[in-house]
Scaffold this motif. Structure first.
Motif, PDB file in Angstrom:
ATOM      1  N   LEU A  33     -21.807  80.720   7.460  1.00  0.00           N
ATOM      2  CA  LEU A  33     -20.488  80.865   8.071  1.00  0.00           C
ATOM      3  C   LEU A  33     -19.408  80.235   7.191  1.00  0.00           C
ATOM      4  CD1 LEU A  33     -20.975  80.281  11.908  1.00  0.00           C
ATOM      5  CD2 LEU A  33     -20.252  82.372  10.759  1.00  0.00           C
ATOM      6  N   ALA A  34     -19.727  79.108   6.571  1.00  0.00           N
ATOM      7  CA  ALA A  34     -18.759  78.458   5.682  1.00  0.00           C
ATOM      8  C   ALA A  34     -18.426  79.360   4.495  1.00  0.00           C
ATOM      9  CB  ALA A  34     -19.319  77.123   5.192  1.00  0.00           C
ATOM     10  N   VAL A  39     -14.714  83.429   1.916  1.00  0.00           N
ATOM     11  CA  VAL A  39     -14.374  84.788   1.486  1.00  0.00           C
ATOM     12  C   VAL A  39     -13.090  85.252   2.171  1.00  0.00           C
ATOM     13  CG1 VAL A  39     -15.097  87.209   1.646  1.00  0.00           C
ATOM     14  CG2 VAL A  39     -16.731  85.466   0.928  1.00  0.00           C
ATOM     15  N   ILE A  40     -12.988  84.996   3.463  1.00  0.00           N
ATOM     16  CA  ILE A  40     -11.789  85.400   4.216  1.00  0.00           C
ATOM     17  C   ILE A  40     -10.560  84.628   3.733  1.00  0.00           C
ATOM     18  CG2 ILE A  40     -10.699  85.354   6.503  1.00  0.00           C
ATOM     19  CD1 ILE A  40     -13.456  86.004   7.690  1.00  0.00           C
ATOM     20  N   SER A  41     -10.741  83.328   3.471  1.00  0.00           N
ATOM     21  CA  SER A  41      -9.601  82.520   3.010  1.00  0.00           C
ATOM     22  C   SER A  41      -9.099  82.998   1.645  1.00  0.00           C
ATOM     23  CB  SER A  41      -9.989  81.035   2.944  1.00  0.00           C
ATOM     24  OG  SER A  41     -10.958  80.803   1.942  1.00  0.00           O
ATOM     25  N   ILE A  42     -10.011  83.464   0.788  1.00  0.00           N
ATOM     26  CA  ILE A  42      -9.604  84.000  -0.518  1.00  0.00           C
ATOM     27  C   ILE A  42      -8.791  85.275  -0.325  1.00  0.00           C
ATOM     28  CG2 ILE A  42     -10.451  85.073  -2.641  1.00  0.00           C
ATOM     29  CD1 ILE A  42     -12.821  83.098  -2.517  1.00  0.00           C
ATOM     30  N   HIS A  43      -9.261  86.148   0.559  1.00  0.00           N
ATOM     31  CA  HIS A  43      -8.528  87.395   0.838  1.00  0.00           C
ATOM     32  C   HIS A  43      -7.119  87.105   1.338  1.00  0.00           C
ATOM     33  CE1 HIS A  43     -10.661  91.155   0.337  1.00  0.00           C
ATOM     34  NE2 HIS A  43     -11.799  90.587   0.726  1.00  0.00           N
ATOM     35  N   LEU A  71     -23.079  89.023   4.454  1.00  0.00           N
ATOM     36  CA  LEU A  71     -22.956  87.734   5.138  1.00  0.00           C
ATOM     37  C   LEU A  71     -23.208  87.880   6.636  1.00  0.00           C
ATOM     38  CD1 LEU A  71     -19.909  86.180   3.240  1.00  0.00           C
ATOM     39  CD2 LEU A  71     -22.252  85.295   3.284  1.00  0.00           C
ATOM     40  N   LEU A  72     -22.744  88.975   7.216  1.00  0.00           N
ATOM     41  CA  LEU A  72     -23.018  89.233   8.630  1.00  0.00           C
ATOM     42  C   LEU A  72     -24.528  89.366   8.851  1.00  0.00           C
ATOM     43  CD1 LEU A  72     -22.098  90.017  11.530  1.00  0.00           C
ATOM     44  CD2 LEU A  72     -22.045  92.391  10.736  1.00  0.00           C
ATOM     45  N   TYR A  73     -25.178  90.142   8.013  1.00  0.00           N
ATOM     46  CA  TYR A  73     -26.626  90.378   8.136  1.00  0.00           C
ATOM     47  C   TYR A  73     -27.422  89.086   7.938  1.00  0.00           C
ATOM     48  CZ  TYR A  73     -31.299  91.936   6.825  1.00  0.00           C
ATOM     49  OH  TYR A  73     -32.661  92.086   6.724  1.00  0.00           O
ATOM     50  N   LEU A  74     -27.073  88.310   6.918  1.00  0.00           N
ATOM     51  CA  LEU A  74     -27.796  87.070   6.638  1.00  0.00           C
ATOM     52  C   LEU A  74     -27.562  86.034   7.730  1.00  0.00           C
ATOM     53  CD1 LEU A  74     -27.209  86.766   2.783  1.00  0.00           C
ATOM     54  CD2 LEU A  74     -29.331  87.408   3.949  1.00  0.00           C
ATOM     55  N   TYR A 141     -25.063  97.505   6.826  1.00  0.00           N
ATOM     56  CA  TYR A 141     -25.346  96.143   7.277  1.00  0.00           C
ATOM     57  C   TYR A 141     -25.102  95.986   8.778  1.00  0.00           C
ATOM     58  CZ  TYR A 141     -26.131  94.452   2.558  1.00  0.00           C
ATOM     59  OH  TYR A 141     -26.663  94.231   1.319  1.00  0.00           O
ATOM     60  N   TRP A 142     -24.174  96.757   9.313  1.00  0.00           N
ATOM     61  CA  TRP A 142     -23.966  96.727  10.761  1.00  0.00           C
ATOM     62  C   TRP A 142     -25.221  97.213  11.482  1.00  0.00           C
ATOM     63  CZ3 TRP A 142     -24.041 100.314  14.717  1.00  0.00           C
ATOM     64  CH2 TRP A 142     -23.503  99.890  15.940  1.00  0.00           C
ATOM     65  N   VAL A 143     -25.800  98.301  10.994  1.00  0.00           N
ATOM     66  CA  VAL A 143     -27.027  98.843  11.599  1.00  0.00           C
ATOM     67  C   VAL A 143     -28.169  97.845  11.467  1.00  0.00           C
ATOM     68  CG1 VAL A 143     -28.796 100.635  11.398  1.00  0.00           C
ATOM     69  CG2 VAL A 143     -26.373 101.262  11.269  1.00  0.00           C
TER      70      VAL A 143
END
Length: 383
Positions: A33-34, A39-43, A71-74, A141-143
Motif C-alpha cells: 500500500l505504501a 505511485v499516486i503521489s508521483i502522478h 499493485l492491486l493484484y499483489l 489484473y482486475w479479473v
C-alpha cells in the motif's frame, strides 16, 4: 479547482505512505500500500510542477501507470494467500513498465494532448499502443484480483469459525468495483477521446479519480490487518495430547483409514468439549492444529470426513450447544440471549440468529420462549 484536487490527493497519498510504512505489526500488505501511495503521489505531484517531466526525464511518469494493476493484484494476494511472499518471478509484473520506459527513452516523445491524426503526427501511434496496453493490463489484473477474492471467500468456512469484517474483505470487493469504474472506465474514456479522437464527454478527471481512490484505500487499509496471522491468542489451557496418543499416520500425500479418521474425530470432539476453545471468537483451524499437534491439512480432512461438516459449521455447532446450556443455567439469567451468544464465541447477531435456527429449527427468541414455557410447566402448582 483541479490544482486544489491534485494537492488534496497528493497530501493524502504522502500521509498514506507515512502511515503504512510505520504501521505495526509489520505486514507485506502495508508495504504494498505504501508503494501504491508513492505511485499516486508521483502522478499527482508531477501535475503540480511548473515544468514538464519529459523535458528532464524522457520516459516521463506515464510508464508507472502500469503499476496500478499489479499493485492491486499483489495487495489482494498478500491478504488472501497464506504466507504470501514476494518472489523473483513477481518481477515479471514490472515488464510492461520497463519496456514502455525504454521505448519512450529512445523515440521522440509525443505529447498525449497533441493531434491523434497519424498523417500529420505519425509518432502518435505509440501513444495508441501504450494506452491500449494499459487498458488490457488494468482489466487483466482486475479479473485476477476478483478471482483471488472469490476463492478466498469460499475458503473462509474451511479455516475460520466466524465471518468478520477482517476476514471477509467486503470492503475490498467494493474497492475492486471502484477500481473498475474509476480507473478502467477513465482509461477507456481517455482512449476514446485522445487516442481515437472521437470526442466523447469525459465523466471525470484522472486527478479526481486518484484523490477519491487514495482516500478510500488509506481509510480501509489502516483498519485491515493480516488475515492469516501466526499469533495464537488462545484463552484456554493447552489440550493434554502427545503424539503417542494419536494413531499412526500414513504419509501426508495419502488418505487416512476410516478407523484413523473416526479415532481422531473423537479426539477432536473431546478436546472441544473439555477445553471449549470455541468461546474465542477469533478461533480458527490453525489454532486447533497447534493445540492438537496435528498438521492443518490432516485436521481439515478429519473434520470434513469424520464430522461431515466444514470447520465453520463444526465449531458453531458447539457454540449453539453452549448457548442452549447457558440458557438453562440460573447464573446466566441476567444475560440477554445475545449476551450469552457473545460469551460462547459468536461475533454478530445476524450470524448467530441464522446459525442457531439452522441447528435447532427455532430462532433464539422462539427457543427462549419455549424454554421459559417448559420451565413454568414443570413448577409445582399449589392452587
Amino acid at each position: 479547482m483541479l490544482n486544489t484536487i491534485n494537492i488534496i490527493g497528493f497530501v493524502q497519498a504522502v500521509f498514506g505512505i507515512l502511515v503504512f510504512l510505520t504501521k505495526r505489526p509489520k505486514h507485506l500488505s502495508f508495504t504494498l500500500l505504501a508503494v501504491w501511495m508513492a505511485v499516486i503521489s508521483i502522478h499527482l505531484g508531477a501535475s503540480l510542477l511548473p515544468f514538464r517531466v519529459v523535458d528532464y526525464f524522457k520516459p516521463g511518469i506515464f510508464p508507472i501507470s502500469f503499476l496500478s494493476g499489479p499493485l492491486l493484484y499483489l495487495y489482494i494476494s498478500s491478504l488472501t494467500v497464506e504466507n504470501f511472499k514476494l518472489k523473483p518471478q513477481h518481477l515479471i509484473h514490472l515488464l510492461p513498465l520497463l519496456l514502455v520506459a525504454i521505448h519512450r527513452s529512445i523515440i521522440p516523445v509525443v505529447d498525449i494532448a497533441s493531434s491523434s491524426d497519424l498523417s500529420e503526427n505519425p509518432n502518435f501511434v505509440y501513444n495508441k499502443i501504450y494506452y491500449s496496453l494499459i487498458m488490457v493490463s488494468a482489466l487483466l489484473y482486475w479479473v485476477l484480483g476478483w478471482q483471488l477474492l472469490i476463492k478466498h471467500r469460499k475458503n473462509i468456512p474451511l479455516y475460520f469459525s466466524n465471518y468478520s469484517g477482517k476476514n471477509s474483505l467486503n470492503w475490498l470487493l467494493f474497492v475492486l468495483s471502484l477500481f473498475l469504474v474509476v480507473f478502467i472506465a477513465s482509461f477507456i474514456s481517455f482512449f476514446i477521446n485522445n487516442i481515437l479522437g472521437l470526442g466523447i464527454v469525459s465523466y471525470t478527471k484522472t486527478a479526481t479519480n486518484m484523490t477519491i481512490f487514495t482516500f478510500i484505500m488509506v481509510y480501509f487499509g489502516i483498519n485491515q490487518s493480516a488475515i492469516y496471522s501466526k499469533k495464537k491468542p488462545m484463552l484456554v489451557p493447552h489440550y493434554p495430547h502427545t503424539p503417542a496418543e494419536e494413531p499412526d499416520f500414513k504419509p501426508a500425500n495419502t488418505s487416512l483409514t476410516q478407523d484413523q479418521v473416526e479415532s481422531l474425530s473423537a479426539m477432536v470432539t473431546n478436546y472441544l468439549i473439555e477445553n471449549r476453545p470455541y468461546r474465542n471468537p477469533e478461533y480458527n483451524l490453525q489454532m486447533m492444529a497447534d493445540d492438537l499437534q496435528i498438521s492443518r491439512h490432516k485436521l481439515s480432512h478429519i473434520i470434513n470426513s469424520g464430522q461431515q461438516k466444514n470447520f465453520y459449521k463444526f465449531i458453531n455447532q458447539f457454540r449453539v450447544a453452549e448457548v442452549k446450556l447457558m440458557l438453562t443455567d440460573p447464573s446466566y439469567h441476567h444475560y440477554s440471549v445475545l449476551g450469552i451468544a457473545m460469551e460462547c464465541g459468536f461475533n454478530a447477531k445476524t450470524s448467530f440468529n441464522r446459525i442457531f435456527k439452522e441447528e435447532t429449527g427455532l430462532t433464539p427468541t422462539e427457543y427462549k420462549l419455549a424454554l421459559d414455557k417448559e420451565t413454568k410447566a414443570r413448577k409445582p402448582s399449589f392452587g
